[in-house]
Each structure stands twice: as C-alpha cells, then as structure tokens.
Enzyme design. Structure first.
Site, PDB file in Angstrom:
ATOM      1  N   ASN A 161       0.843  -1.193   0.000  1.00 42.53           N
ATOM      2  CA  ASN A 161       0.000   0.000   0.000  1.00 42.53           C
ATOM      3  C   ASN A 161       0.874   1.237   0.000  1.00 42.53           C
ATOM      4  O   ASN A 161       1.790   1.350   0.812  1.00 42.53           O
ATOM      5  CB  ASN A 161      -0.895   0.030   1.243  1.00 42.53           C
ATOM      6  CG  ASN A 161      -1.923   1.146   1.161  1.00 42.53           C
ATOM      7  OD1 ASN A 161      -2.765   1.140   0.262  1.00 42.53           O
ATOM      8  ND2 ASN A 161      -1.838   2.106   2.066  1.00 42.53           N
ATOM      9  N   GLU A 162       0.608   2.127  -0.921  1.00 40.38           N
ATOM     10  CA  GLU A 162       1.368   3.379  -1.000  1.00 40.38           C
ATOM     11  C   GLU A 162       2.841   3.145  -0.694  1.00 40.38           C
ATOM     12  O   GLU A 162       3.402   3.722   0.248  1.00 40.38           O
ATOM     13  CB  GLU A 162       0.787   4.445  -0.068  1.00 40.38           C
ATOM     14  CG  GLU A 162      -0.507   5.019  -0.581  1.00 40.38           C
ATOM     15  CD  GLU A 162      -0.953   6.276   0.156  1.00 40.38           C
ATOM     16  OE1 GLU A 162      -0.446   6.547   1.252  1.00 40.38           O
ATOM     17  OE2 GLU A 162      -1.818   6.985  -0.375  1.00 40.38           O
ATOM     18  N   GLU A 319      -7.737   5.974  -3.926  1.00 42.18           N
ATOM     19  CA  GLU A 319      -8.119   6.622  -2.672  1.00 42.18           C
ATOM     20  C   GLU A 319      -8.283   8.111  -2.911  1.00 42.18           C
ATOM     21  O   GLU A 319      -7.475   8.721  -3.628  1.00 42.18           O
ATOM     22  CB  GLU A 319      -7.006   6.513  -1.615  1.00 42.18           C
ATOM     23  CG  GLU A 319      -6.784   5.172  -1.006  1.00 42.18           C
ATOM     24  CD  GLU A 319      -5.668   5.250   0.053  1.00 42.18           C
ATOM     25  OE1 GLU A 319      -5.421   6.344   0.593  1.00 42.18           O
ATOM     26  OE2 GLU A 319      -5.053   4.214   0.306  1.00 42.18           O
ATOM     27  N   HIS A 370     -10.518  10.836  10.178  1.00 38.76           N
ATOM     28  CA  HIS A 370     -10.473  10.907   8.709  1.00 38.76           C
ATOM     29  C   HIS A 370     -11.853  10.524   8.190  1.00 38.76           C
ATOM     30  O   HIS A 370     -12.422   9.519   8.605  1.00 38.76           O
ATOM     31  CB  HIS A 370      -9.412   9.933   8.199  1.00 38.76           C
ATOM     32  CG  HIS A 370      -9.054  10.090   6.752  1.00 38.76           C
ATOM     33  ND1 HIS A 370      -9.937   9.830   5.728  1.00 38.76           N
ATOM     34  CD2 HIS A 370      -7.889  10.487   6.163  1.00 38.76           C
ATOM     35  CE1 HIS A 370      -9.320  10.062   4.572  1.00 38.76           C
ATOM     36  NE2 HIS A 370      -8.091  10.461   4.810  1.00 38.76           N
TER      37      HIS A 370
HETATM   38  C1  GLA Z   1      -3.085   6.990   2.625  1.00 39.47           C
HETATM   39  C2  GLA Z   1      -3.153   5.530   2.996  1.00 39.47           C
HETATM   40  C3  GLA Z   1      -4.448   5.159   3.658  1.00 39.47           C
HETATM   41  C4  GLA Z   1      -4.862   6.228   4.632  1.00 39.47           C
HETATM   42  C5  GLA Z   1      -4.994   7.529   3.885  1.00 39.47           C
HETATM   43  C6  GLA Z   1      -5.522   8.638   4.744  1.00 39.47           C
HETATM   44  O1  GLA Z   1      -3.548   7.285   1.393  1.00 39.47           O
HETATM   45  O2  GLA Z   1      -2.955   4.686   1.897  1.00 39.47           O
HETATM   46  O3  GLA Z   1      -4.247   3.933   4.338  1.00 39.47           O
HETATM   47  O4  GLA Z   1      -3.894   6.340   5.608  1.00 39.47           O
HETATM   48  O5  GLA Z   1      -3.724   7.886   3.452  1.00 39.47           O
HETATM   49  O6  GLA Z   1      -5.594   9.845   4.040  1.00 39.47           O
END
Ligand code: GLA
Ligand code: GLA
Length: 691
Positions: A161-162, A319, A370
């Site tokens: 993820n990211e 996202e 969030h």
């Molecule tokens: C990132 C992460 C998510 C979450 C968002 C919150 O994009 O991938 O898991 O933490 O930020 O903005």
C-alpha cells in the site's frame, strides 16, 4: 521505463459484459465486529459500491504468528462481497508487518539518516532492502494468491500500500549494502563512480566499494551526486519490492491484473512514477485535495499527470476522501457538492474507478477523524447521501468507462529527477519549488481556458505543438538532442530559469547557463541572481518576477526579446526571450511570474503554436474542459461551485441528467450528466476536438 508488459484489466465478477465505472473504498472489516459486516454489504449496495480494496492492513490478523494462519474471517468477507456483487481488489497485506515479526526480526526496521531506528507502533516500519522482510512478505503473498486466486470475487491484486509513503529513504546497513550493489551496476568501476560523484571535491575519493554509504547525517552537505543516486536507488529499491510481489502473483494467478497505489499528490516525491508506471497492469493513484486557492488545479494537475503516466489508458483512483483528512495541521471538511466535483474531475482525466479511504470511518485508531463513505454519524448523514448520489452519477456515466482521454495540443513536462536536484541543498536558493512552478503554468493554462496535458519525459513529447518544461534542471545530452529535434521539427518549446543546468551526474554544463540548451534558446547567462523574500522585479509586459532573475545575453540573431526587466540592476535587460527556428521556437522565462504573470506570457506563446481555447469566451477560466472519447467534461473551478451550462456551440442540448444507457448514448450532443459544478456531455463523433 519498466519492461513492456501486456496490460491486463479488471474482469468484473458479476455481469462481466456490462460497462461500468468502479466505485468503492478501502474496506477494513477487521476493525469491526462480524455483525457489522452484513450491514456494510447492505449499505454498500445502497451506495452503489461495486469494488472494495480488502486486507490492506490485515497481516497481523491473517498471520497471528510465524506459523499460524487465520483465513476464516477473510473467506467470509470475500464470500460476502461476492454474494453482493462487489468485486475485490485484494491487498497482499504486506504494508504493515505484525509485532511478532518485528520483535523476532528487528533487523527489518528502517533507520533514519541520523542512525535512529524507526520503531513499530505506526505502519510501514520495514526496510525496502531487508532480505528478511522480503522473505516474509513473499510468503504471505504466496499464501494469499494460492488461497484466493480462484475466488470469484477477486478482480485485482493490490501490492502492499502506498509503497514509500513513510519508508522510502532508509539508511540502514541493508540499504548501504544494496546501494553499493546498485552503484556497481550503474557505474561498473570505482573510477567511474569517483568521476560521477566528483569525489576530488572535499577529499571523498573512494578506494573500496565498502567505504560507500548512503548519505547519512554528516557535519555538512553530503555529496550532491551521492544524494541524487540515493534518491534513484531508493525509488528503485521499492520498485524491486513491487516487482518481487508482482512476479509471484503473475506466476500464481496469471489472469489477475496487478496494481499498487501511487501517490501523485502534493509534495510526495520519493518515487519516480514515470519509471514505475510500466510495472503495473493498470495505474492506480491516491489523491488528497490540497487546501488553498490552487487546490482544485492541483487535483486536476495530479489526475492529468496520472493519466499520462498510464499512457492515456484508463486508470484507478484508488483513494481520495469524502470530506476531511486527519493528517494536516487543520483538516477542513468538503463543502456541499465538492466531493462529487472532485471525484468527477478524476473521471474526467481518465479514472475508470472512484474509490475512497475508507468505507466506514474508524471509531478508534490514528485515522478516526479521517472522513469515510459511512461517517461516524452513520447513514443518516449528508456525507452518506452525497456518497449515494455519487454512486448514481457514476452509474449514469457508465458509458464513459474504457474511453481514452483525449490528448491536448499543449503539454507541461514533469520530471522527477529535475524535481529532486533543483531542490537539493547548497543551491542558489532554497525557496525554489519545482512542482509549484509546474502547477503555476497549469493554472495559467486553465485561466486561459486552454487544455494542457501534464506528461512525464517518457511520453511522446513530439506529438505536442507546445511544450512547457518548467525548471527542466537535469538535461543529459540525449534529452538536449531530443529537445533540439523537437524544435527543429516545428515544435514550440518553453522553458524557465534553472533549466538545462546539469547533466545526469549533477555536473554543471560549462560555458554559461542554461548549459545544455543554451544554443537552442540562443541565450547565455553568466550568473544566477535569485531574489530575497522581500524583493520583486517588474517586467515591461506588466508582470512581476520573484524568487529568481538572470542577466541574459542574446547569442543568436534569431532570438527576440519578449519582455525586459524594468527595475534594479537588470533594468533594460531581457527577461523573456524566444528564438524562432524554422517553424518552431524555443522560449525562455528567466524569473518566477506566478500563475497570473504566466497567463500573460502564455497567451503570447500559445498563439504562434496554434494552441487555442476550445471553450466559449464566457467559460474560459471559470471552467475546466476535458475530453474522454466522445465525452466532454465541464468542471467548475470556482468555490462556491458554479452551475456549468453546456455551451450551445458544443452541440444541441437535450435531456438533462437522469439514467442513461448505452443506446441513448448514441444521440449526439446530449448532456449525460448535469450536477452542481459538473456537466458531462456526449458530442457528435464528427466534432473536431478529441484527438
Ligand atoms: C493513505 C493511505 C491510507 C490512509 C490515507 C488517509 O492514502 O494509503 O491507508 O492512511 O492515506 O488519508
Ligand atoms: C569555508 C570553507 C571553504 C568553503 C567556504 C564556502 O570558508 O573553509 O572550504 O566551504 O566556506 O563559503
């Protein structure tokens, strides 16, 4: 650029032949008791959700101990999604290693430039180069692929993820050793490295590979080429991790496409996505709206760049947020209408899916403030009503799915290496912001009602009539040759201060700035003259420069002066120049003009390049136009949002809003969707705009 791969796209598990835009979120059911899961599935259907990203942070739940596995809950959620017609973009779950792993194998933890170990307790506490981490991550990936490869809900793999959100720059011993290996591959010999790194400076000559380290905290500025190479290496190290997980997934489930979520958003700049884009089956991006007056433009800029990283193919918005985030100093909620406007801007730039972080707002944990699709207030809320409205809008726009984003005639070049190097320490000014300069040009295009693409250097630059390359700082010889050929073939190039300055090793091109492209521009600069924070300088075209100036000499009789400085030491000297070369030209802007000043300059430069607005005069500046296949999106750029009435000149106006199906889509000129701030219309095929 990564190796070429055949791009696999999603197969929708239910009604595979129906065109649709994806709609959904990260779904984190492990945060909730089982009884909430059925509620979730029901509310997802209400909202029109058709895809979720699952198991992103589930490692500790799936593998509670080194040899313990618990898939029962995930089996149940996968089945539940499938029963409800919801596809799953299943994560490999490797983003956040569980406590048992970091306790038993603390050598996976990253280390900062000061030698401090980064501890568990947050997330992404792993070294990209740790062989121990890699082994555990691939073991988990294999288990998931073997178990869920055949599951009918599975539609795509979501690697980690990211990647690099928090751990891109790791200075550990693993990183040091991998860095040396990377450098051996790049340079072949220590002599070549010593040459490239200019180690004659400050007694840095290396006589053994083992002496080389990442640029750890030093008494003063570390070697600038070492810093650049460490940036390149760090991006590559995470790319290697992506490839390792991907290769295993491709081996075990060859029919399932693989992606990972990029962060083309704001100042996030650790990963060279131009280099990563070829590694995934489809590009996915996460974007969070920046506060401030250029927020909407920044969103559009990011979506536009993402689309061009994807080579114009559809991509995934993996996202964004329904309303506020939790990680800025002050987290503003979105205004009425804004969420849909923001979402549809991504679609307008080629997104075939609109997803959020996250489905249900957490009651606890670091991200409990969030926003999400289902907020703390529950389904009886403005956010959930807007979420449901967006689901309906995306159903209306289903015929847009799969259409190619129409290319503009002008482009802004975006280059990660120039971004990195132009902002390194010990430079003429530490105030320079690469991405801001590019964004200011983008705003200028939008203010004039002009479409422009934001493109990496890997894009077909030659196809554009007008190419703006702001602060193109790193210009290796082949790039200089490419720009010369572009102009010689009739292209119109515009570049700015601090461009053409260094080669790929971050060595200055000698003889005067802008070194590598000095002859092409027909100018020469002996010394940079950045401005202090309280200084500005007027130009005779009515604009004002800040940040930077240069004393330009004209070196070619074909170089004309478009504007001159009027004040200070540079009074009477050229500020903006343009050299005509056959049918093409090469223009130079030697100061920072900001978006308003750039609009003045751009108006003059677009005209000879044949780049004109496609919008009626009264919409220019207020509205952004994008093209996807036969569709045009008109999006309000103002706050509060203005209603955008489809211009008569575009096509005859017919039915407004409502459900829309494929057959009706054949009738030209009908707005298929009209919402506050957004109008989407289908235009007749013979319309000349899309290219
Ligand atoms: C990132 C992460 C998510 C979450 C968002 C919150 O994009 O991938 O898991 O933490 O930020 O903005
Ligand atoms: C000091 C150092 C020099 C040089 C200059 C630069 O004087 O002794 O080596 O670094 O600063 O200003």
């Amino acid at each position: 650029m990564g190796e070429h791969r055949d791009h696999r796209w999603l197969r929708w598990p239910s009604e595979p032949d129906r065109a649709r835009l994806g709609y959904g979120a990260d779904y984190n059911p492990e945060q909730w008791p089982r009884q909430v899961w059925r509620e979730d599935a029901r509310a997802m259907r209400t909202a029109g959700v058709n895809i979720v990203s699952l198991a992103i942070f589930s490692w500790a739940r799936i593998q509670p101990g080194e040899d313990e596995w618990d898939f029962a809950w995930l089996d149940e959620v996968m089945d539940l999604m499938h029963e409800n017609g919801i596809a799953v973009d299943l994560a490999t779950a490797t983003a956040s290693p569980p406590p048992w792993l970091t306790t038993r194998y603390p050598e996976v933890l990253p280390v900062d430039h000061d030698g401090h170990r980064l501890w568990p307790g947050g997330r992404q506490h792993w070294r990209p180069t740790s062989p121990v981490f890699r082994r555990h991550a691939l073991r988990l990936t294999r288990e998931l692929a073997q178990r869920y490869g055949p599951h009918p809900a599975l539609t795509a793999w979501h690697v980690s993820n990211e990647l690099g959100c928090h751990n891109v720059h790791d200075y550990s011993d693993d990183a040091a050793s991998a860095f040396r290996t990377w450098l051996r591959t790049r340079y072949g010999s220590l002599d070549a490295l010593n040459q490239a790194w200019a180690t004659a400076f400050w007694s840095q000559h290396y006589s053994d590979w083992a002496q080389i380290l990442p640029p750890r905290l030093a008494p003063t500025y570390p070697n600038p080429t070492q810093q650049l190479d460490f940036r390149r290496f760090s991006s590559d190290a995470l790319k290697d991790h992506l490839r390792a997980e991907r290769d295993l997934l491709v081996e075990l489930t060859p029919d399932i496409p693989v992606t990972t979520n990029f962060m083309v958003t704001g100042d996030s700049n650790g990963m060279d996505y131009a280099d990563w884009a070829g590694e995934v089956d489809f590009v996915a991006n996460d974007h969070y709206l920046a506060p401030g007056p250029q927020g909407y433009d920044e969103l559009s800029f990011s979506a536009n760049l993402t689309a061009n990283l994807a080579g114009g193919r559809p991509w995934f918005l993996m996202e964004h947020s329904t309303s506020a985030v939790n990680w800025r100093p002050v987290n503003l909620p979105k205004r009425p209408g804004q969420m849909i406007r923001d979402s549809l801007t991504h679609v307008a730039h080629g997104a075939d899916a609109v997803c959020f972080f996250q489905w249900r707002q957490s009651a606890a944990g670091a991200e409990k403030y969030h926003s999400a699709m289902v907020p703390h207030a529950g389904e009886d809320s403005d956010v959930f009503r807007a979420v449901t409205g967006l689901g309906a809008a995306l159903r209306t726009l289903a015929p847009v799915a799969g259409t190619t984003r129409g290319r503009a005639r002008a482009a802004i070049v975006f280059d990660w290496e120039s971004w990195w190097v132009a902002e390194l320490d010990s430079s003429p000014t530490d105030r320079l912001r690469y991405r801001q300069e590019a964004l200011d040009w983008y705003t200028a295009f939008l203010d004039l009602g002009l479409r422009a693409d934001v493109v990496p250097l890997t894009a077909p630059l030659e196809d554009y009539d007008l190419l703006v390359a702001p602060i193109l700082h790193v210009v290796p010889r082949p790039l200089a040759d490419r720009l010369r050929a572009y102009v010689a073939a009739g292209g119109h190039l515009v570049t700015t201060y601090f461009s053409g300055t260094v080669d790929e090793n971050n060595h200055v091109w000698l003889g005067g700035y802008p070194g590598a492209i000095r002859d092409l521009l027909g100018i020469r600069v002996q010394e940079f003259a950045p401005l202090a924070d309280d200084q500005s300088v007027a130009l005779d075209n009515g604009t004002t420069g800040t940040l930077w100036t240069e004393r330009i000499e004209l070196t070619d009789s074909a170089t004309e002066v478009l504007a001159r400085y009027t004040g200070g030491d540079l009074a009477g000297h050229p500020a903006l120049t343009r050299r005509v070369v056959g049918d093409g030209s090469a223009a130079y802007v030697s100061t920072r003009l900001g978006s308003a000043g750039l609009a003045t300059v751009l108006a003059a430069l677009a005209e000879p390049a044949g780049v004109r607005s496609e919008l009626p005069e009264d919409l220019r500046g207020r509205v952004e136009l994008t093209v996807r296949g036969p569709f045009r999106f008109l999006i309000s750029r103002t706050d509060p949002l203005v209603d955008v009435t489809a211009p008569e000149s575009f096509a005859p106006v017919g039915v407004v809003g409502g459900e829309f199906d494929r057959d009706q889509a054949g009738s030209g000129g009908t707005p298929v969707l009209q919402l506050r701030g957004v109008t989407v219309m289908r235009v007749p095929a013979e319309d000349p705009v899309p290219r």
